[in-house]
Design a protein around this motif. Structure first.
Motif, short mmCIF file in Angstrom:
data_model
loop_
_atom_site.label_atom_id
_atom_site.label_comp_id
_atom_site.label_asym_id
_atom_site.label_seq_id
_atom_site.Cartn_x
_atom_site.Cartn_y
_atom_site.Cartn_z
N MET A 1 0.84 -1.17 0.00
CA MET A 1 0.00 0.00 0.00
C MET A 1 0.89 1.23 0.00
SD MET A 1 -2.49 1.37 3.03
CE MET A 1 -3.27 -0.19 3.12
N SER A 2 0.57 2.19 -0.81
CA SER A 2 1.36 3.42 -0.83
C SER A 2 0.95 4.28 0.35
CB SER A 2 1.15 4.17 -2.15
OG SER A 2 -0.12 4.79 -2.14
N ASP A 3 1.85 5.20 0.73
CA ASP A 3 1.58 6.06 1.88
C ASP A 3 0.36 6.94 1.69
OD1 ASP A 3 3.64 5.06 3.40
OD2 ASP A 3 5.06 6.59 2.78
N ASN A 4 -0.01 7.26 0.47
CA ASN A 4 -1.12 8.17 0.23
C ASN A 4 -2.47 7.48 0.22
OD1 ASN A 4 0.46 10.49 0.11
ND2 ASN A 4 0.93 10.17 -2.02
N ASP A 5 -2.54 6.18 0.44
CA ASP A 5 -3.81 5.48 0.43
C ASP A 5 -4.79 6.04 1.44
OD1 ASP A 5 -3.03 3.87 -1.64
OD2 ASP A 5 -2.71 2.10 -0.41
N ILE A 6 -4.34 6.28 2.65
CA ILE A 6 -5.23 6.78 3.69
C ILE A 6 -5.75 8.17 3.34
CG2 ILE A 6 -3.38 7.72 5.14
CD1 ILE A 6 -6.62 6.11 6.41
N VAL A 7 -4.92 8.99 2.76
CA VAL A 7 -5.34 10.33 2.37
C VAL A 7 -6.43 10.24 1.31
CG1 VAL A 7 -4.57 12.48 1.30
CG2 VAL A 7 -3.11 11.34 2.98
N GLY A 8 -6.22 9.41 0.32
CA GLY A 8 -7.24 9.21 -0.72
C GLY A 8 -8.52 8.64 -0.17
N GLU A 9 -8.41 7.71 0.78
CA GLU A 9 -9.59 7.10 1.38
C GLU A 9 -10.41 8.14 2.15
OE1 GLU A 9 -10.60 3.72 1.70
OE2 GLU A 9 -8.92 2.68 0.78
N VAL A 10 -9.72 9.03 2.88
CA VAL A 10 -10.42 10.07 3.63
C VAL A 10 -11.13 11.02 2.66
CG1 VAL A 10 -10.08 12.11 5.10
CG2 VAL A 10 -8.99 9.93 5.70
N ILE A 11 -10.44 11.43 1.62
CA ILE A 11 -11.07 12.33 0.64
C ILE A 11 -12.27 11.65 -0.02
CG2 ILE A 11 -10.72 13.49 -1.58
CD1 ILE A 11 -7.79 13.99 -0.61
N GLU A 12 -12.11 10.38 -0.37
CA GLU A 12 -13.22 9.63 -0.98
C GLU A 12 -14.41 9.53 -0.03
OE1 GLU A 12 -13.93 5.07 -2.35
OE2 GLU A 12 -12.03 5.98 -2.93
N ALA A 13 -14.13 9.28 1.24
CA ALA A 13 -15.20 9.15 2.23
C ALA A 13 -15.96 10.47 2.40
CB ALA A 13 -14.62 8.70 3.57
N ILE A 14 -15.23 11.57 2.46
CA ILE A 14 -15.88 12.87 2.59
C ILE A 14 -16.71 13.16 1.35
CG2 ILE A 14 -15.49 15.36 2.77
CD1 ILE A 14 -12.96 14.63 4.44
N ALA A 15 -16.14 12.89 0.19
CA ALA A 15 -16.87 13.12 -1.06
C ALA A 15 -18.14 12.28 -1.10
CB ALA A 15 -15.98 12.78 -2.26
N GLN A 16 -18.04 11.03 -0.72
CA GLN A 16 -19.22 10.16 -0.73
C GLN A 16 -20.29 10.67 0.23
OE1 GLN A 16 -18.61 6.06 0.37
NE2 GLN A 16 -20.44 5.43 -0.72
N ASP A 18 -20.96 13.61 0.81
CA ASP A 18 -21.59 14.75 0.13
C ASP A 18 -22.20 14.36 -1.21
OD1 ASP A 18 -21.02 16.59 2.13
OD2 ASP A 18 -19.10 17.19 1.24
N ASN A 19 -22.29 13.05 -1.47
CA ASN A 19 -22.83 12.54 -2.74
C ASN A 19 -22.07 13.10 -3.95
OD1 ASN A 19 -24.90 10.93 -1.55
ND2 ASN A 19 -26.01 12.84 -1.17
N MET A 20 -20.75 13.09 -3.83
CA MET A 20 -19.88 13.60 -4.89
C MET A 20 -18.83 12.55 -5.22
SD MET A 20 -19.08 17.36 -3.22
CE MET A 20 -17.95 17.83 -4.48
N VAL A 25 -14.34 17.31 -5.08
CA VAL A 25 -14.26 18.02 -3.80
C VAL A 25 -13.62 19.39 -3.99
CG1 VAL A 25 -14.20 15.91 -2.42
CG2 VAL A 25 -12.07 17.00 -3.10
N ASP A 26 -14.08 20.34 -3.20
CA ASP A 26 -13.59 21.72 -3.34
C ASP A 26 -12.73 22.15 -2.15
OD1 ASP A 26 -15.59 21.84 -1.47
OD2 ASP A 26 -16.63 23.53 -2.38
N PHE A 27 -12.03 21.19 -1.55
CA PHE A 27 -11.13 21.51 -0.45
C PHE A 27 -9.79 20.81 -0.67
CE2 PHE A 27 -13.33 17.66 0.88
CZ PHE A 27 -12.28 16.86 1.29
N ILE A 28 -8.80 21.30 0.01
CA ILE A 28 -7.48 20.66 0.02
C ILE A 28 -7.29 20.12 1.43
CG2 ILE A 28 -5.00 21.04 -0.20
CD1 ILE A 28 -5.74 23.34 -2.15
#
Length: 83
Positions: A1-16, A18-20, A25-28
């Motif tokens: 697993m790459s180190d950025n997996d958790i970051v991507g998972e968090v962004i995906e979870a937040i997007a989901q 918000d039904n996006m 997503v419009d945040f960094i």
């Protein structure tokens, strides 16, 4: 697993939550939390922990087992830390 997996998972979870799509997503995430903190937590082999932080208008909680909660709702277990 790459180190950025958790970051991507968090962004995906937040997007989901918000039904996006994650690409919409419009945040960094780094404006709210240092991604290195998430990567270090994900790579911890010992101990039981929970980590909670805010992103925009969402509360994000990660657990030692790799589960992500957004505003108290379980999103899923991260791909690499199922226990």
């Amino acid at each position: 697993m790459s180190d950025n997996d958790i970051v991507g998972e968090v962004i995906e979870a937040i997007a989901q939550s918000d039904n996006m799509d994650a690409s919409e997503v419009d945040f960094i995430l780094a404006d709210y939390i240092d991604p290195v903190v998430l990567e270090k937590l994900e790579n911890m082999d010992d101990g039981i922990w929970e980590f909670t932080f805010r992103v925009s208008d969402h509360q994000v909680r990660l657990t030692h087992g790799g589960t992500i909660f957004i505003d108290g709702m379980k999103y899923k277990a991260c791909s690499g830390k199922q226990k």
